[in-house]
Write an enzyme that holds these catalytic residues in place. Structure first.
Site, PDB file in Angstrom:
ATOM      1  N   SER A 184     -16.556   2.910 -36.362  1.00 31.03           N
ATOM      2  CA  SER A 184     -15.683   2.988 -35.203  1.00 31.03           C
ATOM      3  C   SER A 184     -14.288   2.433 -35.526  1.00 31.03           C
ATOM      4  O   SER A 184     -13.614   2.946 -36.406  1.00 31.03           O
ATOM      5  CB  SER A 184     -16.340   2.245 -34.029  1.00 31.03           C
ATOM      6  N   ASP A 376     -21.811  12.346 -32.176  1.00 29.57           N
ATOM      7  CA  ASP A 376     -20.839  11.425 -31.588  1.00 29.57           C
ATOM      8  C   ASP A 376     -19.679  12.211 -30.993  1.00 29.57           C
ATOM      9  O   ASP A 376     -19.242  13.222 -31.568  1.00 29.57           O
ATOM     10  CB  ASP A 376     -20.320  10.476 -32.664  1.00 29.57           C
ATOM     11  N   HIS A 433     -22.705   8.041 -32.691  1.00 26.71           N
ATOM     12  CA  HIS A 433     -21.678   7.111 -33.161  1.00 26.71           C
ATOM     13  C   HIS A 433     -22.282   6.035 -34.049  1.00 26.71           C
ATOM     14  O   HIS A 433     -21.664   5.597 -35.025  1.00 26.71           O
ATOM     15  CB  HIS A 433     -21.005   6.478 -31.934  1.00 26.71           C
TER      16      HIS A 433
END
Length: 457
Positions: A184, A376, A433
């Site tokens: 991220s 994601d 994710h």
């Protein structure tokens, strides 16, 4: 990454994080170094008593004494051959989210059940590597300070100091291969942190590679791919109506113009409006559906990060006996600090072109793995594939012509991979994710192969 965006700059309601403190714990070791006179490392031997894993463990704090910064870490030795296995530093993103989320929800030795008891993870990344989980920047997780860090560059200097002192205290690990991995907003962190490390020729540890999962690294390229991902071009059916997809497309030219201005000036006056406008225009329509931004297949439920099981982790880490064994010195553990998130936004850090540091790493011959779970939305695989394909490094032309190959785990296709020299892009089938959460067995295969030196899978 977390999502909590105002519609305008005037609605940014910022406040400084409160200092976190409680009674000081007793630590087993105190480490300092003349090269880093303002830094001290404190170490506890007792986290093993919690039963998260049976391996050797350490926890404690890096103290930056003249700045009142205190970074929490938790180290797990390899389950296999700790004298020879590599060491991995794991970083969660946010910005403002604790790396203990990675520990207990993704790739660590155990998860936390509804009864607040540890549940063994056979696919932990410490199966064949020793792993450090670091809460950074300050005021994230168990870390605390009366001050605040609001940009990636400053955070990198603190992480380098932590590593120097950690490897001084534990010299048995400092000649082993060392890798930095994260996801991220670590797409910002890791390129900068690795560049900071390489700038210190007298470093006492061996940076061997970096791994970035579903990262935000080149917003100017990546923001074009929110609409395709939401609207049926990323491998899943569209989750938006045609008029919503059109509105996202209509907003892209101005969004990209604003990001380009941020790239060129680096000014918060350019970068903050770019963040607000682009996130509202490209993420807002998706958020309104109630779907999980981290997994396009599911609805958002439970905690701020859309997974109910994350609440168990917060409850577990707030237990007094847990904090005592770890030496934690905060009154309350929170998995994510939204004030830190907004402070980074206000500083203009979100949209800056940290992909340039990836070029620097590649030219220094450091291996770089960019991996992306293909379910994601928020840092989707389409955008990550696009920026790796357009990255202007010396091997770009040959990387562009490399064929995409199938990555298999056992006899099953687990993803698609593209590699040239020391640069690899890996699409992970069925991963959101948080790839190790959705695909634990395949994620372990990925990291084991990578740290063993397999760049092509």
């Amino acid at each position: 990454m977390m999502l909590e965006f105002p519609e305008t700059v005037s609605k940014l309601n910022f406040k400084a994080p409160a200092k976190k403190s409680s009674s000081k714990s007793q630590f087993d070791y105190h480490v300092s170094d003349a090269k880093l006179p303002n830094h001290k490392l404190r170490v506890k031997n007792t986290p093993k008593d919690l039963g998260i894993d049976s391996v050797k463990q350490y926890s404690g704090y890096l103290d930056v004494e003249d700045e009142d910064k205190h970074f929490f870490y938790w180290f797990f030795e390899s389950r296999n051959d700790p004298k020879n296995d590599p060491v991995i530093l794991w970083l969660n993103g946010g910005p403002g989210c604790s790396s203990l989320t990675g520990l207990f929800f993704e790739l660590g030795p155990a998860s936390i059940g509804a009864d607040l008891k540890p549940v063994h993870n056979p696919y932990s990344w410490n199966s064949n590597a020793s792993v450090i989980f670091l809460d950074q920047p300050v005021n994230v997780g168990y870390s605390y300070s009366s001050q605040s860090v609001s940009n990636t560059i400053a955070a990198g200097q603190d992480v380098y100091a932590f590593l120097e002192l950690f490897f001084k205290q534990f010299p048995e690990y400092n000649t082993l291969p060392f890798h930095i991995a994260g996801e991220s907003y670590a797409g910002h962190y890791i390129p900068v942190f690795a560049s900071e490390i390489l700038s210190h020729e007298d470093r006492s540890f061996n940076l061997t590679s970096v791994l970035i999962g579903n990262g935000l690294t080149d917003p100017l390229t990546q923001y074009e791919y929110y609409e395709p991902m939401a609207c049926g071009e990323g491998g899943e059916p569209s989750v938006l109506e045609p008029e919503e997809c059109q509105a996202m497309s209509n907003a892209i030219p101005r969004c990209l113009s604003l990001i380009k201005s941020c790239y060129e000036s680096g000014s918060l006056w350019s970068c903050v409006p770019a963040t607000i406008y682009c996130n509202n225009g490209q993420m807002g329509p998706y958020q309104k559906t109630g779907r999980n931004v981290y997994d396009i297949r599911t609805m958002c439920e439970g905690s701020n990060l859309c997974y109910k099981d994350l609440e168990y982790i917060d409850q577990y880490l707030n237990q007094p006996e847990v904090k005592a064994k770890l030496g934690a010195e905060v009154d309350e553990y929170e998995s994510c600090n939204f004030d830190i998130n907004r402070n980074f936004l206000l500083a203009g850090d979100w949209m800056k072109p940290y992909y340039k540091n990836v070029i620097e790493l590649l030219e220094a011959k450091l291996p770089v793995l960019i991996y992306a779970g293909d379910k994601d939305f928020i840092c989707n695989w389409l955008g990550n594939q696009a920026w790796t394909n357009s990255l202007p490094w010396s091997g770009a032309a040959k990387f562009a012509t490399e064929k995409i190959r199938t990555w298999t785990v056992g006899k099953k296709a687990a993803g698609e991979v593209k590699n040239f020299a020391n640069f690899t892009f890996l699409r992970v089938f069925g991963g959101g994710h948080m790839v190790p959460y959705d695909q634990p067995e395949n994620a372990l295969d990925m990291v084991n192969r990578w740290v063993s030196g397999d760049r092509k899978f």
